[in-house]
Design a protein around this motif. Sequence first.
Motif, mmCIF file in Angstrom:
data_model
loop_
_atom_site.group_PDB
_atom_site.id
_atom_site.type_symbol
_atom_site.label_atom_id
_atom_site.label_comp_id
_atom_site.label_asym_id
_atom_site.label_seq_id
_atom_site.Cartn_x
_atom_site.Cartn_y
_atom_site.Cartn_z
ATOM 1 N N VAL A 92 38.826 52.427 43.356
ATOM 2 C CA VAL A 92 40.154 52.901 42.948
ATOM 3 C C VAL A 92 41.053 51.798 42.412
ATOM 4 O O VAL A 92 41.471 51.814 41.248
ATOM 5 N N THR A 93 41.365 50.828 43.241
ATOM 6 C CA THR A 93 42.553 50.005 43.008
ATOM 7 C C THR A 93 42.393 48.985 41.880
ATOM 8 O O THR A 93 43.375 48.626 41.233
ATOM 9 N N LEU A 94 41.191 48.508 41.637
ATOM 10 C CA LEU A 94 41.016 47.538 40.553
ATOM 11 C C LEU A 94 41.270 48.193 39.195
ATOM 12 O O LEU A 94 41.890 47.585 38.309
ATOM 13 N N ALA A 95 40.820 49.431 39.038
ATOM 14 C CA ALA A 95 41.089 50.150 37.790
ATOM 15 C C ALA A 95 42.590 50.353 37.581
ATOM 16 O O ALA A 95 43.093 50.256 36.456
ATOM 17 N N ILE A 96 43.313 50.613 38.672
ATOM 18 C CA ILE A 96 44.768 50.779 38.573
ATOM 19 C C ILE A 96 45.428 49.480 38.144
ATOM 20 O O ILE A 96 46.293 49.459 37.260
ATOM 21 N N ARG A 97 45.008 48.359 38.753
ATOM 22 C CA ARG A 97 45.613 47.075 38.408
ATOM 23 C C ARG A 97 45.324 46.703 36.948
ATOM 24 O O ARG A 97 46.197 46.189 36.240
ATOM 25 N N ALA A 104 42.232 36.122 50.060
ATOM 26 C CA ALA A 104 42.990 35.329 49.084
ATOM 27 C C ALA A 104 42.722 35.826 47.659
ATOM 28 O O ALA A 104 43.640 35.931 46.838
ATOM 29 N N GLY A 105 41.464 36.149 47.367
ATOM 30 C CA GLY A 105 41.133 36.671 46.050
ATOM 31 C C GLY A 105 41.785 38.010 45.780
ATOM 32 O O GLY A 105 42.291 38.265 44.679
ATOM 33 N N LEU A 106 41.801 38.894 46.776
ATOM 34 C CA LEU A 106 42.442 40.203 46.618
ATOM 35 C C LEU A 106 43.942 40.059 46.383
ATOM 36 O O LEU A 106 44.535 40.805 45.594
ATOM 37 N N LEU A 107 44.559 39.106 47.066
ATOM 38 C CA LEU A 107 45.993 38.881 46.854
ATOM 39 C C LEU A 107 46.268 38.373 45.439
ATOM 40 O O LEU A 107 47.285 38.739 44.827
ATOM 41 N N LEU A 108 45.360 37.559 44.899
ATOM 42 C CA LEU A 108 45.521 37.097 43.517
ATOM 43 C C LEU A 108 45.406 38.274 42.545
ATOM 44 O O LEU A 108 46.154 38.355 41.565
ATOM 45 N N LEU A 119 43.200 38.466 36.913
ATOM 46 C CA LEU A 119 42.519 39.512 37.672
ATOM 47 C C LEU A 119 41.031 39.187 37.814
ATOM 48 O O LEU A 119 40.443 39.390 38.885
ATOM 49 N N THR A 120 40.431 38.696 36.738
ATOM 50 C CA THR A 120 39.013 38.331 36.786
ATOM 51 C C THR A 120 38.772 37.207 37.780
ATOM 52 O O THR A 120 37.819 37.248 38.572
ATOM 53 N N LEU A 121 39.640 36.205 37.751
ATOM 54 C CA LEU A 121 39.511 35.089 38.690
ATOM 55 C C LEU A 121 39.678 35.570 40.126
ATOM 56 O O LEU A 121 38.901 35.200 41.023
ATOM 57 N N GLY A 122 40.707 36.383 40.369
ATOM 58 C CA GLY A 122 40.935 36.889 41.712
ATOM 59 C C GLY A 122 39.763 37.706 42.221
ATOM 60 O O GLY A 122 39.333 37.549 43.381
ATOM 61 N N TRP A 123 39.211 38.566 41.360
ATOM 62 C CA TRP A 123 38.089 39.406 41.784
ATOM 63 C C TRP A 123 36.828 38.560 42.002
ATOM 64 O O TRP A 123 36.043 38.836 42.911
#
Length: 430
Positions: free
Chosen positions: A49-54, A112-116, A126-130
Motif C-alpha cells: 500500500v504505502t510505497l505506492a502512495i508515497r 531508519a530507511g522507512l522514515l527516510l 524514496l529509492t534510497l530510503g527503500w
Amino acid sequence: MTAVHGAAAEPVLPVPGADDRPAAPARLVAALVAAQFGAYLAVLTPVIVTLAIRVAQVAPDTRAASLGQVLSVGAVLALVANPLFGALSDRTTSRFGRRRPWLLGGMVVGLAGLLLVAVGGTVPLLTLGWAVAQLGVNATLAALTAIIPDQIPDRQRGRVSGLVGMMTSVAMVGGAFVAQAVAGHALLMMAVPGLVGLLCVGWLVLVLRDAPADRAALAPYGLRTFLRSFWVNPLRHRDFGWNWLGRFMVYVGLASLTSYQTYYLVDRLGFSTEQAAGKVFLSTLVMTAATVVGSILGGTLSDRSGRRKPYVVFSAAVTGLALLVVALVDSLPLFLCAVALFGFGQGLYMAVDVALAAAVLPDPRESAKDMGVLNIANALPQSLVPIVAPALPALGAGDGPGGNYSALFVTGAVCGLLGAFAVQLVRSVR
C-alpha cells in the motif's frame, strides 16, 4: 560491537538428533512468531500500500515508472542481503550472540530507511530510503530464519514452521489495516509498521538464548567467501538442491495469483480499479483465514506423523486445483471460493516448508547462510513472474477477453505440481 569473522571449522551450536534436544519453550516460539509478524509487517506494508502512495505524492505524473524503479532496486537488494547477512550472522562472535545483533540492528536500520521514505521529497530519496529499509529488514529476516534450525527440535518444526509461515499473510492484512487507520499521514504510514516490527523483534532478542561463534575456530572472510554465500553445490548436496528447485517452482505458482489478482478482477470480472482495490482486500482476508487454518492443521499433523513430503504434494495439488478454478470462473463468489482453497493449500505448504528445509541444510554451522540461499527461491519468483507473465497473452488469446489469465494460472498450477515432484526427490526426509 558486533564482531564478524570467517567460517567456523567446528559447530558452535551443535544440533543433536531430534530426540536429544528438549522442546523449545513456549515463550521462545511465541516471540519467534511475533518477530516474524513484525518484520514482515514492516517490509510488506510499503509493498502492498504505502510505497505506492508515497510515490504518487512525490511524482504523480510518472508514478507507475517511478514505483517500478523504487521496487526493483529494493528487490535486487533483498535477494543479495539475505544470504549475505546470513553468512555474516553465522560468523558473528559478539558477546550478545550470533543472531541477536543482526535481529535488532537490522530492524533499527530498517526503521531508519522507512522514515527516510516518509520524509523524502524526491524519487531518488524514496529509492534510497527503500534500499536502506530492505537491507535492514532482510538482515533481520536472515537471522530470524536461522533460529528454527538453531533452536527448534525436529519434532516441533512442523507446528513452528506453520505458525511462522502464516505470519506473512497475517502481516499483509495487518499492513492493510494500519494503512487505512493512518491514511493521509505519510510519517505514520511508514513509522507505525517499522516501530511494531522493532518491538516484536526486540521481544525475541530478550528471550533468545544465543551463543556467539568461536573466534578461535574462524577463518578469514573475504570476497571469495562472500560470493560462495550465494551458492550451495546441488551435486554434493542433492537434497538441498531438489528442495531449492521445488520451493522455487511452488512459489512461481503462488506468485501467479498474488501478483495479478487486481488486474484479473478488472479485466476478467469487470470491476473498476477503485472497486478492485476493495475486492483485493476482501480476497486477502479470505486467503489469510484459510492460510491460518491450513498452517495450523498441516503443522500439527506433520509433527505427529513425522512426515513432510506428503504435505508438500497435497498442498501443491490443492493450490493447483485452486488456480485452475480461478482460470475458469467468471464471478466474484466463485473467485473467493478458489482463493480460500488456494490459501488453505498455501498454509499446508508453509507448515512444512521451513521444517523440510531445516532438515536438508548442508552444514548447521552455516544455517543462516544456507537458509538465505533457500530464501532466494521464494523471493525470486515475485520478481520473475511479473516479467515473464506478459508473454502469456498469446497463449490465451483464443479464449476471448481475459484469456491470458487462464494461461497464466494454468502455468502457475503446472509449476506448483512440478515443484512438488522435485521435493519428492529429496531422500533424507520422509
